[in-house]
Each structure stands twice: as structure tokens, then as C-alpha cells.
Write a protein that holds these residues in place. Structure first.
Motif, PDB file in Angstrom:
ATOM      1  N   ALA A 147      64.388-125.507  21.230  1.00 18.78           N
ATOM      2  CA  ALA A 147      64.684-126.923  21.299  1.00 18.78           C
ATOM      3  C   ALA A 147      65.274-127.467  20.001  1.00 18.78           C
ATOM      4  CB  ALA A 147      63.418-127.680  21.604  1.00 18.78           C
ATOM      5  N   VAL A 184      61.609-130.542  26.759  1.00 18.63           N
ATOM      6  CA  VAL A 184      61.927-129.626  27.854  1.00 18.63           C
ATOM      7  C   VAL A 184      60.663-128.885  28.291  1.00 18.63           C
ATOM      8  CG1 VAL A 184      63.221-127.561  28.518  1.00 18.63           C
ATOM      9  CG2 VAL A 184      64.321-129.316  27.097  1.00 18.63           C
ATOM     10  N   THR A 225      68.160-132.334  31.936  1.00 25.46           N
ATOM     11  CA  THR A 225      69.146-132.540  30.871  1.00 25.46           C
ATOM     12  C   THR A 225      68.739-131.840  29.579  1.00 25.46           C
ATOM     13  OG1 THR A 225      69.970-134.599  31.784  1.00 25.46           O
ATOM     14  CG2 THR A 225      70.187-134.326  29.408  1.00 25.46           C
ATOM     15  N   PHE A 262      66.245-134.387  22.434  1.00 22.48           N
ATOM     16  CA  PHE A 262      66.793-133.347  21.548  1.00 22.48           C
ATOM     17  C   PHE A 262      66.176-131.982  21.819  1.00 22.48           C
ATOM     18  CE2 PHE A 262      66.674-137.458  19.247  1.00 22.48           C
ATOM     19  CZ  PHE A 262      68.023-137.727  19.294  1.00 22.48           C
ATOM     20  N   GLN A 308      62.476-134.045  29.968  1.00 31.79           N
ATOM     21  CA  GLN A 308      63.917-133.840  30.112  1.00 31.79           C
ATOM     22  C   GLN A 308      64.245-133.200  31.459  1.00 31.79           C
ATOM     23  OE1 GLN A 308      64.326-132.789  25.431  1.00 31.79           O
ATOM     24  NE2 GLN A 308      66.098-132.220  26.645  1.00 31.79           N
ATOM     25  N   ARG A 334      68.895-129.639  20.000  1.00 34.99           N
ATOM     26  CA  ARG A 334      70.363-129.686  20.076  1.00 34.99           C
ATOM     27  C   ARG A 334      70.970-128.316  19.865  1.00 34.99           C
ATOM     28  NH1 ARG A 334      72.106-135.564  18.908  1.00 34.99           N
ATOM     29  NH2 ARG A 334      74.151-135.592  19.851  1.00 34.99           N
ATOM     30  N   CYS A 335      70.630-127.407  20.748  1.00 39.39           N
ATOM     31  CA  CYS A 335      70.866-126.004  20.431  1.00 39.39           C
ATOM     32  C   CYS A 335      71.578-125.225  21.491  1.00 39.39           C
ATOM     33  CB  CYS A 335      69.519-125.358  20.248  1.00 39.39           C
ATOM     34  SG  CYS A 335      68.575-125.582  21.743  1.00 39.39           S
ATOM     35  N   SER A 336      71.651-125.743  22.712  1.00 35.90           N
ATOM     36  CA  SER A 336      72.162-124.981  23.856  1.00 35.90           C
ATOM     37  C   SER A 336      71.759-123.507  23.809  1.00 35.90           C
ATOM     38  CB  SER A 336      73.661-125.170  24.042  1.00 35.90           C
ATOM     39  OG  SER A 336      74.353-125.283  22.836  1.00 35.90           O
ATOM     40  N   GLU A 386      75.754-131.165  22.328  1.00 39.08           N
ATOM     41  CA  GLU A 386      75.188-130.276  21.319  1.00 39.08           C
ATOM     42  C   GLU A 386      76.227-129.778  20.322  1.00 39.08           C
ATOM     43  OE1 GLU A 386      72.729-127.426  23.545  1.00 39.08           O
ATOM     44  OE2 GLU A 386      71.279-129.026  23.358  1.00 39.08           O
TER      45      GLU A 386
HETATM   46 CU1  CUM Z   1      68.052-127.103  23.030  1.00 38.45          CU
HETATM   47  S1  CUM Z   1      67.963-129.007  22.622  1.00 38.45           S
HETATM   48 MO1  CUM Z   1      68.928-129.823  24.119  1.00 38.45          MO
HETATM   49  O1  CUM Z   1      69.117-128.345  24.974  1.00 38.45           O
HETATM   50  O2  CUM Z   1      67.770-130.574  25.037  1.00 38.45           O
END
Ligand code: CUM
Ligand code: MCN
Length: 805
Positions: A382, A272, A564, A268, A237, A384-386, A760
């Protein structure tokens, strides 16, 4: 010249710019099976690596015998920690300031930990090799429950940290303690609680779970001995960050590292971080002189790569008896597993959890987070959590419902009473953030009107009465969630990864015939960047989106960017795109002025070119300007038409939303039915409404999964019991409810196009809506809080505990 035969509306439509439901251009290849994923990349002489993993959650390694494995036909090498020590890579740094074993060094700390890396001519031979490696373990006492991690007699997990009283984020209180992070004013908050007329206190757990991208984590490393260059294809990512980290730890000059993230089948957040597989594949390639591929299987993905959540949040709210909140106090016990490998901006050990005051005007708040080690897989954040915003939103949205229940107030009314008002923006929160913009009351009221909230409450009252009379066995719940997110990391003043400021970038290059290419530091994993980035450019410089090719993911060609995740692409790279486009446009304006023989200030922008003010027939279109830029630029001007922008945002963006879930639960079976789910999102200026809708559908489906059953669960001996799709709830079309989406538009005042992130939001806002629906359904039977996930069995257990069964 201006084409006078088409209308302004037609010219505008031709661009397919911002606001257009442009179809996803990447889907042409995806739907034809022509995507190019890491596993599609095959290099001559390529080898395959796979891991020997530990069956024990905590054990000393007495010996590793490779002998038999090396005799398996096709097996070329077996790497262990001892081998990696030779190149100083037995351990690697984590993004959170901790270190992590690449291969088990002396002991193992979680089940399925990487113990040895077998390299063979094909995956089958590697697998046979794994089975032939003989490892002798001596089991050690296992620590599973984070609430016992800091007991005096808790086993020592991290022997490498023995005697270390300082961690990456300050003092450590215990051998299994990682950090304590505190924010806010403790004295003022304590005072607010002393004066409070009403208080609530609840331990709200957000269980451990895991993202499930279709494509698991994987890479292909190829070291060219002659050139001294390392090429890494990977599902990354953040490709540039990987390049820098590899340069720092492998001591290869950064220009000799080529990181390529081809198409990615979902990230998701799972992609990262850096995983042992990447290091082992790279080392194996250097050792064997041949390309080495590593591809996780599903069980390995669920059990070993970065988990999510595992936050245990003791939450207290102080309020007046009229329901005005006066203070918030939260203590989080954060279970990080064996290593703190959280993917947060470096200075934020609990991410942006201090957004926990949510959408409410809390005059004072205090937050403390304790991170601890347990015998579980490492990772964190990690999914979808910002950066822990999901946990924060769940915490406050659940707590507000609990407060409403105690006050005997409607939860919608309590929220309306405490929202930050429109005129308070930019708003300074008690825990230190500056919210850029919002209009919460409008969004909430739109939600309530659309769903007929009052009517639903009346229906619920009737159903409850009928349940009490014994006429039905079904109970009904209304789950409200009003979330505020913080996305767009981030301003360099408060966000960096290992010292690299979290800016992002865009380079736009227009070709003579009026088409062009744009390259970004971000990397789509399914978010549709190839589609949406071109739309921003189309609106900004009047070149049709179809004539702009978007390229991401190759560190040799893309400008440096931080990647991303955290819904940062639109807030940060989206801004860089607009700024680069404006630089291009400024040069185009000089060219147009010269051609039209007027002063630049006499020109005005008109959809797809410049027009002389007051002289509509004197017009020069962008396509013509491109040609002129390469053919006859004004004297003294450099030819060409391109620009690059590195954008460091002044603030983050604060998208928000109002969600409602209507749920019916059968108390005798625990079976629930989501009757209706309404999601209103405000992400500021909307680039592509269709993509936004897709993002919301996907995020809501993940939120549904998490709230209603998806969990990485360990038994008391530290065995993962939900490590495959047999036990890990992954909703299909059969289980997934129907989603109703809606929106309001409150632009970000500091973003060049007013856009906020959205990717997110549905996960952040969705989880509390589902959980509040379940809790609301049971509340009239006397319960205040039921922990997630709310699967059938647990719902039935709850009904039983409340005497309903
Ligand atoms: Cu924390 S899941 Mo999205 O930030 O790649
Ligand atoms: N968008 C828009 N208008 C806005 C905001 C966003 O049209 N006002 C569009 C963007 O142009 C982009 C998409 O929506 O095409 C998502 O944008 P953004 O919210 O900026 O998020 P990112 O692009 O940074 O994506 C990250 C986010 C995260 S962190 C996770 S996790 C997640 C998510 O995106 N992973 C995904 N959505 C995903 N969707 C897919 N298909 N696959 C993943 O792995």
C-alpha cells in the motif's frame, strides 16, 4: 427537437464531458464541512473499542489479566485471542495467502501488535480500560535486519508455521522464509552477462514507509440479532471484497452483510487490506448486541496498519560499451514483517514488480524475489504503488543512471538509446508483459526541450568547476526519471483476489426527465470519481454531467466491483462506464429510429442526440428519448432506460512519463532545495485535465516526502522510532516544491475510451527523479549510489564520506 439557437460548441460545452476541466462536484460538501465520514456516523447505543498493544517487538505472552480493566467504569468487555478462538477468529487469512493473528495468540511478533480489545461506552473509558489490562511478557530475541532473517541461528518468528516447507507461493527455504518468486530466463540472462562489455551491480534499497491519509483506518459494526444482519461502515477502498471476506470467515450469509464506505478522507492504499480492528469491532458487536466503533489514532496508523515498500533490490545491468543494454538481473529481498499481508492480486507475491525492465528494450532479464519475516508490522504494497511498480521504477531508473555514470554517458542519452520504439508496440517485455502503447522518445524530447536540458547540464558543469575551485559550497543535481507503469488490474486471466476475477462494473439508470444515476464497484477516497465518471457518461450519451449522480461504496446498491487501488478505476471501471453507456445508447437509438420513422442505420449520433443522416432538422435529443422510454416505448420494447456492464479488460494499461528534478544541495548542512520539478505524464485519453493535475500534484508531494525523508524506521531492538508526525516527515506547503505539469496523449488501443490510469504515476515516477537528483549531485565527487531517504542529515553524511566536508 433540436435547439437551433445554440451552436454545436455550446451544446458540447453544456455537457461538461471528457476533456473538460469540470470542477469537482464532491468539493461542495467537503469544503463546507458536510462530508460524511465513518466517525460522523453515530448509532444509538454505540460503544467504542480500542486496543491494548504490545510494547515488545517479540515476546511470549505469559498471562493476560482483564480483571481490573473490567472494573473500570464504562468498560463492558475485554476480548483476547482466547475469546476469539471461541468463534474461530483468533487468526484471519491475509490477501497474500498467509494467516495473521487478530489478537496476539501466545506471543507477539511486532511492537504495537494488537493484544486485547477493550470495549466501553466511550473512547475515554476504553482508554482507561486499556491501561488497566495487565499483560505479562517474556521478551524473545528480536529479528530486525531482513538480511539476517535466513541465518541458521535466526530466531523462529512464526511458530504456527513450524515444520511447514510449503507456503502459499511454493517451497520455503528457512523458518523465516515466505516465498521465492522467479520470472524470466535465467540461462539467457547469465549468458548476456558473460558476454557483456560493461556491467553494473548495486544494492538499491527502497526503505519502509507508510501512507498518511488524513482519516485513519476505522469502522463501525452493527449486528442486528433479530435479523441476523451485520452492517459495517468502514473506510474501505474495496467494499465488496470486504463483504465477501466477512461472509467467508464469519460464516454470515453474504446478503445479510451490508458494507458501506461513506466519504473517505484519503486511502493511498492504506484501506485496501483487512485489519484486526474490523474483526474485533464486528465480534464485539455480535457479543454485546450493540454497535461498536473502532477508530485508529495516528500512532496506531503509522505503526500497525499496512506499511509500504521495504524492498532491497540487488540490481545488475549488462550492456555494450556503446551503451546498449543486453540484460537485467534483479534479486529482491522483501521484508514483509510478521505476517505476509501484502495486498496484491492473489497470484502475484511481489505484485507487478516484473515491470522492472521499465521503458527499455531489454532482450533478456531475470528476476528473483525472496520474501522474509521480521519482527515488524505486517502489510506491504500500500501507498500509491500499483503493486510494487513504484519499487520497480525506482530500481531500474536508479540503475540506468548508475550505468550511464559508468559509461561516462549522459543519462538522458542512455535512455533515448534504449527506449522501446513507438513501432515496437504492442511490446512484449522480457519478463512477460504486453505493453499496450507508448511513444517514449516524443515524451522525453518534450521534457528535454521544455526544461532546456542541455543548458542545465552546462550550468551544472560550471557549478562543479566553481565547487572545485572553492568558490561555492553548493552542488547541483539533475534527476531524470522515465517510468512505465502497469495499471488496471486486471484481466481475469491473470488477476484475482481470493479467486474473484478483477473486473469492474457500472450500472446506469436514466430517469424519465433525462437525469440519472450511475453506480460503480469502485470507491473514491479523494480521486474525484463523482466528477469524472459523470463526464464519461456525458460524452457517451449526451446527458450533461451535472444531471448524472454518481454513487459508490454501498454494497447493497452498487454492482459488484473490486474497488479502487492500483490506479485501476479508470482502466477497468472507466471502461465499464463507457460500455454501460453504449448499451443505453443502443436502446436509445432504437427508440429514436422508431420515433423518427427511419431505420436505425439511418441515424447518426450528434453530441446529445440522434439525427437522421442528411436531414439535419430530423433530430431527437437524449432528454426526449428518456421521456419516451418511460412514456411510449416502441411496441414490444420494455420501458425504461438502463444498463449494467461488468468489464473484464483484455490487458492492463501502461501509462508513462518523463520527469526532471533540479536540485541544489549545500554540502556543509545537507540542506537541499528543489529548484525545479517538471512532470510530463501520458495517461492516454484525458477525462478531466484539472483532476489529473491534482492527482499529479498529490502524488509528487508523496514522492517528495518518501525520497527526501519519510520513513518507518526501527532501531536494532525493534522499536519504531518514527511512529508519529513528530519524527515521520509529512511535508506541508512550506517544504513542498512548486510542480510544473505537462502531458502527451498516447491512447490505450484496447480501452473503450483510450484512457490509462494516472493516480499512482507521480509517486512511481517522482521518487526516482528526486533520488537521481541527489545522486547526480554527488556523483562528481565519486559516489555511485546513496540510499534513500535523502534527508539533510544523510546528505551531510554523504558529503562527509566523500570528503567534501
Ligand atoms: Cu498501492 S496504493 Mo493504491 O493501489 O490504493
Ligand atoms: N483520470 C482522468 N483521466 C485519465 C486517468 C484518470 O481524468 N486518463 C482521473 C479519474 O477519472 C479519477 C482520477 O483521475 O478521477 C484517478 O484515476 P485513476 O488513475 O484511475 O486512479 P483510481 O481512481 O483508481 O485511484 C487510485 C489511485 C491510487 S491507487 C492511490 S493509492 C491514490 C490515488 O489514486 N490515492 C488517493 N490518488 C489519490 N487521491 C486522493 N485525493 N486520495 C487518495 O487516497
Amino acid at each position: 427537437m433540436n435547439d437551433m439557437t445554440i451552436t454545436r460548441a455550446e451544446r458540447e460545452a453544456k455537457l461538461e464531458g471528457m476533456g473538460c476541466k469540470r470542477k469537482r462536484v464532491e468539493d461542495i460538501r467537503f469544503t463546507q464541512g458536510k462530508g460524511n465520514y465513518v466517525d460522523d456516523v453515530k448509532l444509538p447505543g454505540m460503544l467504542h473499542g480500542d486496543f491494548v498493544r504490545s510494547p515488545h517487538p517479540h515476546a511470549r505472552i505469559k498471562s493476560i489479566d482483564k480483571e481490573k480493566a473490567l472494573k473500570v467504569p464504562g468498560v463492558l468487555a475485554v476480548l483476547t485471542a482466547e475469546d476469539l478462538k471461541g468463534v474461530n477468529l483468533a487468526w484471519m487469512p491475509t490477501l497474500a495467502g498467509d494467516v495473521q493473528m487478530v489478537l496476539a495468540d501466545g506471543k507477539v511478533l511486532f511492537q504495537n501488535q494488537e493484544v486485547a480489545f477493550v470495549v466501553a461506552t466511550d473512547r475515554y473509558a476504553a482508554d482507561d480500560g486499556i491501561n488497566a489490562v495487565e499483560v505479562e511478557y517474556e521478551a524473545l530475541p528480536v529479528l530486525v535486519d531482513p538480511f539476517h532473517a535466513m541465518d541458521a541461528d535466526a530466531p523462529v518468528l512464526r511458530e504456527d508455521l513450524e515444520g511447514k516447507t510449503e507456503g502459499a507461493h511454493g517451497p520455503r527455504k528457512h523458518h523465516n522464509h515466505i516465498f521465492e518468486w522467479t520470472v524470466g530466463d535465467r540461462d539467457l540472462t547469465d549468458a548476456a552477462f558473460r558476454k557483456a562489455e560493461v556491467t553494473i551491480k548495486e544494492m538499491i534499497s527502497y526503505h519502509r514507509t507508510h501512507p498518511s491519509p488524513l482519516e485513519t483506518c476505522q469502522c463501525l459494526c452493527s449486528f442486528d440479532k433479530v435479523k441476523g444482519e451485520l452492517t459495517i461502515y468502514g473506510t474501505f477502498q474495496a467494499p465488496h471484497v470486504i463483504r465477501t471476506v466477512v461472509a467467508l470467515i464469519a460464516k454470515i450469509p453474504e446478503h445479510k452483510i451490508h458494507v458501506i464506505a461513506p466519504d473517505i478522507g484519503g486511502g493511498f492504499g492504506n484501506k485496501v487490506g483487512a485489519y484486526p480492528g474490523y474483526i474485533c469491532a464486528a465480534v464485539a458487536s455480535i457479543v454485546t448486541g450493540r454497535p461498536v466503533k473502532w477508530v485508529e489514532d495516528r500512532i496506531e496508523n503509522l505503526c500497525a496498519t499496512s506499511f509500504a515498500r521495504d524492498y532491497h533490490m540487488t540490481t545488475e545491468i549488462a550492456a555494450t560499451k556503446e551503451g546498449k543494454v543486453t540484460g537485467l538481473r534483479v534479486h529482491v529481498l522483501a521484508d514483509h514483517g510478521a505476517f505476509d499481508a501484502c495486498a496484491d492480486p492473489s497470484k502475484w507475491p511481489a505484485g507487478f514488480f516484473n515491470i522492472v525492465t521499465g521503458s527499455y528494450d531489454f532482450p533478456t532479464a531475470h528476476l528473483a524475489v525472496d520474501g522474509v519475516y521480521t519482527n515488524k508490522a505486517p502489510g506491504g504494497v500500500a501507498y500509491r504503488c500499483s503493486f510494487r511498480v513504484t519499487e520497480a521504477a525506482y530500481c531500474i531508473e536508479r540503475a540506468m543512471d548508475i550505468l550511464a555514470q559508468k559509461l561516462g554517458m549522459d543519462p538522458a542519452e542512455l535512455r533515448l538509446k534504449n527506449f522501446i520504439r513507438q513501432e515496437q508496440f504492442p511490446y512484449h517485455s522480457a519478463l512477460g508483459w504486453e505493453y499496450d502503447s507508448g511513444d517514449y522518445h516524443t515524451a522525453m524530447k518534450k521534457m528535454m526541450d521544455t526544461v532546456d536540458y542541455a543548458g542545465l547540464r552546462r550550468e551544472q558543469a560550471e557549478k562543479r568547476a566553481a565547487f572545485r575551485r572553492g568558490e561555492t559550497r553548493e552542488i547541483m543535481g539533475l534527476g531524470i526519471s522515465f517510468f512505465t507503469e502497469i495499471v488496471g488490474a486486471g484481466p481475469s486471466k491473470n488477476c484475482d483476489i481470493l479467486g474473484i476475477a478483477m473486473f469492474d462494473s457500472c450500472e446506469i439508470r436514466l430517469h424519465p426527465t433525462g437525469a440519472g444515476i450511475a453506480r460503480m464497484g469502485t470507491k473514491s477516497q479523494g480521486q474525484g470519481h463523482e466528477t469524472t465518471w459523470a463526464q464519461i457518461i456525458a460524452t457517451e450519451i449526451g446527458i450533461p454531467a451535472d444531471d448524472i449522480m454518481v454513487e459508490e461504496g454501498n454494497t447493497d446498491t452498487a454492482p459488484y466491483g473490486l474497488g479502487t487501488y492500483g490506479s485501476r478505476s479508470t482502466p477497468v471501471a472507466g471502461a465499464a462506464i463507457a460500455m454501460a453507456a453504449r448499451k443505453v445508447k443502443a436502446k436509445a437509438q432504437m427508440i429514436a429510429a422508431y420515433r423518427l420513422e427511419v431505420h436505425e442505420d439511418d441515424l447518426e449520433w450528434d453530441i446529445d442526440g440522434f439525427r437522421v443522416k442528411g436531414l439535419p432538422e430530423k433530430f431527437l435529443g437524449m432528454k426526449d428519448i428518456c421521456w419516451i422510454a418511460y412514456n411510449a416505448p416502441p411496441p414490444g420494447m420494455e420501458p425504461g432506460l438502463e444498463a449494467v456492464s461488468y468489464y473484464d479488460p483484455p490487458n492492463m494499461t501502461y501509462p508513462f512519463g518523463a520527469y526532471l528534478c533540479v536540485m541544489d544541495i549545500d554540502v556543509d548542512t545537507g540542506v537541499y532545495k528543489v529548484r525545479r520539478f517538471y512532470a510530463l505524464d501520458d495517461c492516454g485519453t484525458r477525462i478531466n485535465p484539472m483532476i489529473i493535475e491534482g492527482q499529479v500534484h498529490g502524488g509528487l508531494t508523496e514522492a517528495f516526502a518518501i525520497a527526501m525523508g519519510q520513513e518507518i524506521r526501527y532501531d536494532e531492538n525493534g522499536n519504531v522510532v518514527t511512529g508519529s508526525f513528530m519524527d515521520f516527515f509529512l511535508p506541508t506547503a512550506v517544504e513542498t516544491p512548486h510542480w510544473e505539469t505537462d502531458f502527451t496523449v498516447t491512447p490505450s488501443p484496447h480501452h473503450p475510451i483510450g484512457a490509462k490510469g494516472v493516480g499512482e504515476s507521480p509517486n512511481v515516477g517522482g521518487v526516482p527523479a528526486f533520488s537521481n537528483a541527489v545522486n547526480d549531485a554527488f556523483s562528481f565527487l565519486g559516489s555511485t549510489h546513496i540510499q534513500m531517504p535523502h534527508d539533510f542529515w544523510r546528505n551531510w553524511q554523504a558529503a562527509k564520506a566523500l570528503g567534501a566536508v
